[in-house]
Write a protein that holds these residues in place. Structure first.
Motif, PDB file in Angstrom:
ATOM      1  N   UNK A   1      68.225  42.817  -9.834  1.00 52.99           N
ATOM      2  CA  UNK A   1      68.741  44.084 -10.073  1.00 52.99           C
ATOM      3  C   UNK A   1      69.662  43.661 -11.596  1.00 52.99           C
ATOM      4  N   UNK A   2      70.177  42.444 -11.635  1.00 52.76           N
ATOM      5  CA  UNK A   2      70.905  42.175 -12.879  1.00 52.76           C
ATOM      6  C   UNK A   2      70.004  41.962 -14.151  1.00 52.76           C
ATOM      7  N   UNK A   3      68.650  41.471 -13.980  1.00 56.04           N
ATOM      8  CA  UNK A   3      67.928  41.522 -15.097  1.00 56.04           C
ATOM      9  C   UNK A   3      67.591  42.936 -15.591  1.00 56.04           C
ATOM     10  N   UNK A   4      67.412  44.074 -14.667  1.00 51.74           N
ATOM     11  CA  UNK A   4      67.233  45.182 -14.964  1.00 51.74           C
ATOM     12  C   UNK A   4      68.539  45.953 -15.784  1.00 51.74           C
ATOM     13  N   UNK A   5      69.665  45.631 -15.220  1.00 48.30           N
ATOM     14  CA  UNK A   5      71.020  45.942 -15.750  1.00 48.30           C
ATOM     15  C   UNK A   5      70.971  45.344 -17.257  1.00 48.30           C
ATOM     16  N   UNK A   6      70.798  44.187 -17.283  1.00 49.60           N
ATOM     17  CA  UNK A   6      71.014  43.257 -18.825  1.00 49.60           C
ATOM     18  C   UNK A   6      69.980  43.970 -19.803  1.00 49.60           C
ATOM     19  N   UNK A   7      68.722  44.275 -19.400  1.00 47.52           N
ATOM     20  CA  UNK A   7      67.842  45.042 -20.428  1.00 47.52           C
ATOM     21  C   UNK A   7      68.433  46.402 -20.840  1.00 47.52           C
ATOM     22  N   UNK A   8      69.155  47.047 -20.045  1.00 47.43           N
ATOM     23  CA  UNK A   8      69.537  48.289 -20.331  1.00 47.43           C
ATOM     24  C   UNK A   8      70.808  48.340 -21.024  1.00 47.43           C
ATOM     25  N   UNK A   9      71.830  47.280 -20.785  1.00 47.30           N
ATOM     26  CA  UNK A   9      73.272  47.205 -21.345  1.00 47.30           C
ATOM     27  C   UNK A   9      73.365  46.248 -22.506  1.00 47.30           C
ATOM     28  N   UNK A  10      72.495  45.356 -22.497  1.00 47.26           N
ATOM     29  CA  UNK A  10      72.555  44.216 -23.592  1.00 47.26           C
ATOM     30  C   UNK A  10      73.498  43.180 -23.112  1.00 47.26           C
ATOM     31  N   UNK A  11      74.111  43.053 -22.022  1.00 41.86           N
ATOM     32  CA  UNK A  11      74.836  42.050 -21.665  1.00 41.86           C
ATOM     33  C   UNK A  11      74.408  40.737 -21.512  1.00 41.86           C
ATOM     34  N   UNK A  12      75.006  39.814 -21.368  1.00 43.23           N
ATOM     35  CA  UNK A  12      74.620  38.349 -21.565  1.00 43.23           C
ATOM     36  C   UNK A  12      74.405  37.912 -19.890  1.00 43.23           C
ATOM     37  N   UNK A  13      73.848  36.695 -19.629  1.00 37.26           N
ATOM     38  CA  UNK A  13      73.683  36.392 -18.272  1.00 37.26           C
ATOM     39  C   UNK A  13      72.180  36.280 -17.716  1.00 37.26           C
ATOM     40  N   UNK A  14      71.257  36.891 -18.789  1.00 37.87           N
ATOM     41  CA  UNK A  14      69.799  36.634 -18.452  1.00 37.87           C
ATOM     42  C   UNK A  14      69.392  35.299 -17.716  1.00 37.87           C
ATOM     43  N   UNK A  15      69.889  34.212 -18.310  1.00 42.00           N
ATOM     44  CA  UNK A  15      69.450  32.989 -17.746  1.00 42.00           C
ATOM     45  C   UNK A  15      69.911  32.668 -16.458  1.00 42.00           C
ATOM     46  N   UNK A  16      71.318  33.425 -16.325  1.00 40.35           N
ATOM     47  CA  UNK A  16      71.890  33.084 -15.007  1.00 40.35           C
ATOM     48  C   UNK A  16      70.957  33.766 -13.954  1.00 40.35           C
ATOM     49  N   UNK A  17      70.722  35.178 -14.270  1.00 45.85           N
ATOM     50  CA  UNK A  17      69.996  35.850 -13.120  1.00 45.85           C
ATOM     51  C   UNK A  17      68.745  35.381 -12.894  1.00 45.85           C
ATOM     52  N   UNK A  18      67.953  34.669 -13.854  1.00 42.74           N
ATOM     53  CA  UNK A  18      66.630  34.081 -13.675  1.00 42.74           C
ATOM     54  C   UNK A  18      66.870  32.985 -12.755  1.00 42.74           C
ATOM     55  N   UNK A  19      67.799  31.973 -13.091  1.00 44.37           N
ATOM     56  CA  UNK A  19      67.862  30.810 -12.471  1.00 44.37           C
ATOM     57  C   UNK A  19      68.254  31.027 -10.743  1.00 44.37           C
ATOM     58  N   UNK A  20      69.138  32.189 -10.572  1.00 42.26           N
ATOM     59  CA  UNK A  20      69.555  32.470  -9.401  1.00 42.26           C
ATOM     60  C   UNK A  20      68.366  33.057  -8.638  1.00 42.26           C
ATOM     61  N   UNK A  21      67.558  33.840  -9.354  1.00 41.20           N
ATOM     62  CA  UNK A  21      66.426  34.307  -8.548  1.00 41.20           C
ATOM     63  C   UNK A  21      65.449  33.243  -8.149  1.00 41.20           C
ATOM     64  N   UNK A  22      65.187  32.345  -9.346  1.00 37.41           N
ATOM     65  CA  UNK A  22      64.222  31.124  -8.618  1.00 37.41           C
ATOM     66  C   UNK A  22      64.773  30.259  -7.455  1.00 37.41           C
ATOM     67  N   UNK A  23      66.255  30.045  -7.612  1.00 36.41           N
ATOM     68  CA  UNK A  23      66.722  29.063  -6.527  1.00 36.41           C
ATOM     69  C   UNK A  23      66.705  30.016  -5.316  1.00 36.41           C
ATOM     70  N   UNK A  24      66.970  31.092  -5.335  1.00 41.18           N
ATOM     71  CA  UNK A  24      67.103  32.135  -3.891  1.00 41.18           C
ATOM     72  C   UNK A  24      65.557  32.060  -3.483  1.00 41.18           C
ATOM     73  N   UNK A  25      64.567  32.184  -4.327  1.00 45.60           N
ATOM     74  CA  UNK A  25      63.180  32.145  -3.877  1.00 45.60           C
ATOM     75  C   UNK A  25      63.062  30.916  -3.158  1.00 45.60           C
ATOM     76  N   UNK A  26      63.434  29.732  -3.715  1.00 43.32           N
ATOM     77  CA  UNK A  26      63.121  28.520  -3.042  1.00 43.32           C
ATOM     78  C   UNK A  26      64.100  28.516  -1.632  1.00 43.32           C
ATOM     79  N   UNK A  27      65.064  28.937  -1.776  1.00 37.46           N
ATOM     80  CA  UNK A  27      66.001  28.863  -0.399  1.00 37.46           C
ATOM     81  C   UNK A  27      65.307  29.915   0.666  1.00 37.46           C
ATOM     82  N   UNK A  28      64.537  31.037   0.241  1.00 32.10           N
ATOM     83  CA  UNK A  28      63.834  31.657   1.221  1.00 32.10           C
ATOM     84  C   UNK A  28      62.843  30.950   1.782  1.00 32.10           C
ATOM     85  N   UNK A  29      62.103  30.006   1.135  1.00 28.55           N
ATOM     86  CA  UNK A  29      60.805  29.169   1.742  1.00 28.55           C
ATOM     87  C   UNK A  29      61.315  28.241   2.540  1.00 28.55           C
ATOM     88  N   UNK A  30      62.531  27.598   2.055  1.00 31.10           N
ATOM     89  CA  UNK A  30      63.025  26.430   2.705  1.00 31.10           C
ATOM     90  C   UNK A  30      63.583  26.919   4.313  1.00 31.10           C
TER      91      UNK A  30
END
Length: 374
Positions: A64-93
């Motif tokens: 959701x954060x990535x979608x909002x960033x594309x529309x609003x121009x806010x920063x935090x894209x890297x944070x959103x990507x990192x959170x998504x990747x770590x959460x995906x790894x957490x689901x697998x674990x």
């Protein structure tokens, strides 16, 4: 005839060599110079990803954060990507942990560690109740005043070195050796110890060892299940007078030497018995010297002097036993020497010093062992 060019705009004409101007607003309609905000959902996604807590929620927030960033121009894209990747790894674990049953082991280990903290909180002189009893596994304890009724009283805590778990058998052997050696330092007057009191110890388990439990807890408890102790059994230099401590120290040194009697009979191993008799003779010499060199109170001088005379006679018999040529001769001096142990002179001296004056009954001073595993 040429046609004049149209009048220039007051803002100038765009040029291929000059970047397009946007006026007072940026490409997303945000005034220049305005700070760029960080998307809050991107931050939340990163936190959940790092903590591996609710990884599915962290992944959803990251998308959701990535979608909002594309529309609003806010920063935090890297944070959103990192959170998504770590959460995906957490689901697998988490899927792996649940499928292998490791979650149950982790939870049980956590509970054992938490329980172990109750045992780790016990210190020398503490009294406690154990809802589960002292026999078998003992985890939960409740501190209570020693003046009242209680299940156990801690008389020593032995800290084991770190490293790998040494095994139940080795820890039990260490507890048996250490606790029985330390009990007389806490309750020096062995004659004052109730006959129904036993030595127990709480030991680290393999599970509690993982959480830092390294303590062997030595304690007194009633030998009969369900029967509580009343009052403290402590009798050491913190509760006794100096004269009492000196007297008991010499008496306990002799008792320790007598407990070391060889297991085989003199008929089977006369050499070992003669060596033991020689050690008892040496300890008696040290005891006699200590008792003679002490300026005893007026009321105790004569009783202690009478005890010293008995100890000198006993020492002579132990000396003769140490040089006996045969088992029969050894037995003769052995019996005479033991006739002076805890005799009338000892009782009189104890009374004069305000110590317990009733000798332990047959078998009451023999070591008994019990254990409880943390």
């Amino acid at each position: 005839m040429s046609i004049p060019p149209p009048p220039e705009s007051p803002y100038g004409r765009p040029s291929a060599n000059r970047p397009q101007a946007y006026g007072p607003y940026g490409p997303a309609g945000r005034p220049y110079g305005t700070p760029v905000s960080v998307n809050a959902l991107a931050v939340a996604a990163l936190v959940l990803g790092v903590l591996c807590f609710l990884p599915a929620a962290g992944l959803v927030l990251g998308l959701i954060a990535l979608w909002q960033i594309r529309r609003s121009g806010q920063s935090g894209r890297g944070l959103a990507i990192a959170g998504s990747v770590l959460s995906s790894a957490g689901i697998v674990l988490w899927a792996l942990v649940l499928s292998t049953g490791a979650a149950s082991e982790v939870w049980e280990g956590f509970k054992d560690g938490a329980r172990g903290n109750e045992i780790l909180s016990l210190a020398k002189g503490d009294c406690f109740d154990a809802p589960g009893g002292l026999d078998g596994d003992t985890f939960d304890v409740d501190h209570v005043p020693c003046e009242g009724r209680h299940d156990g009283e801690v008389f020593a805590v032995v800290t084991l070195p770190g490293g790998a778990f040494p095994g139940d058998a080795k820890i039990t052997a260490l507890a048996d050796e250490q606790c029985y050696a330390l009990q007389d330092q806490y309750a020096m007057d062995t004659w004052a110890m109730p006959a129904d009191v036993d030595v127990y110890y709480l030991l680290p388990s393999r599970e509690s060892w993982r959480f830092g439990d390294r303590a062997i807890t030595c304690l007194f408890g009633n030998a009969e299940a369900g029967i509580k102790l009343t009052g403290s059994l402590r009798g050491d230099p913190t509760t006794l007078g100096t004269d009492q401590v000196v007297f008991l120290s010499t008496a306990n040194a002799l008792d320790t030497a007598l407990y070391e009697e060889p297991e085989k009979t003199p008929d089977d191993d006369l050499t070992a018995h003669r060596a033991w008799a020689a050690r008892v003779n040496d300890v008696l010499g040290e005891q006699i010297e200590a008792l003679r060199g002490r300026p005893w109170p007026a009321g105790a001088r004569k009783p202690v002097a009478g005890l010293v005379e008995d100890l000198e006679d006993a020492r002579e018999e132990w000396r003769k036993a140490s040089t006996a040529g045969d088992a029969g001769t050894y037995y003769t001096h052995y019996d005479k020497a033991y006739g002076f142990v805890d005799g009338p002179a000892t009782v009189t001296a104890r009374k004069a010093l305000g110590l317990a004056a009733t000798p332990p009954g047959p078998g009451e001073d023999e070591s008994r062992d019990s254990e409880a595993e943390v």
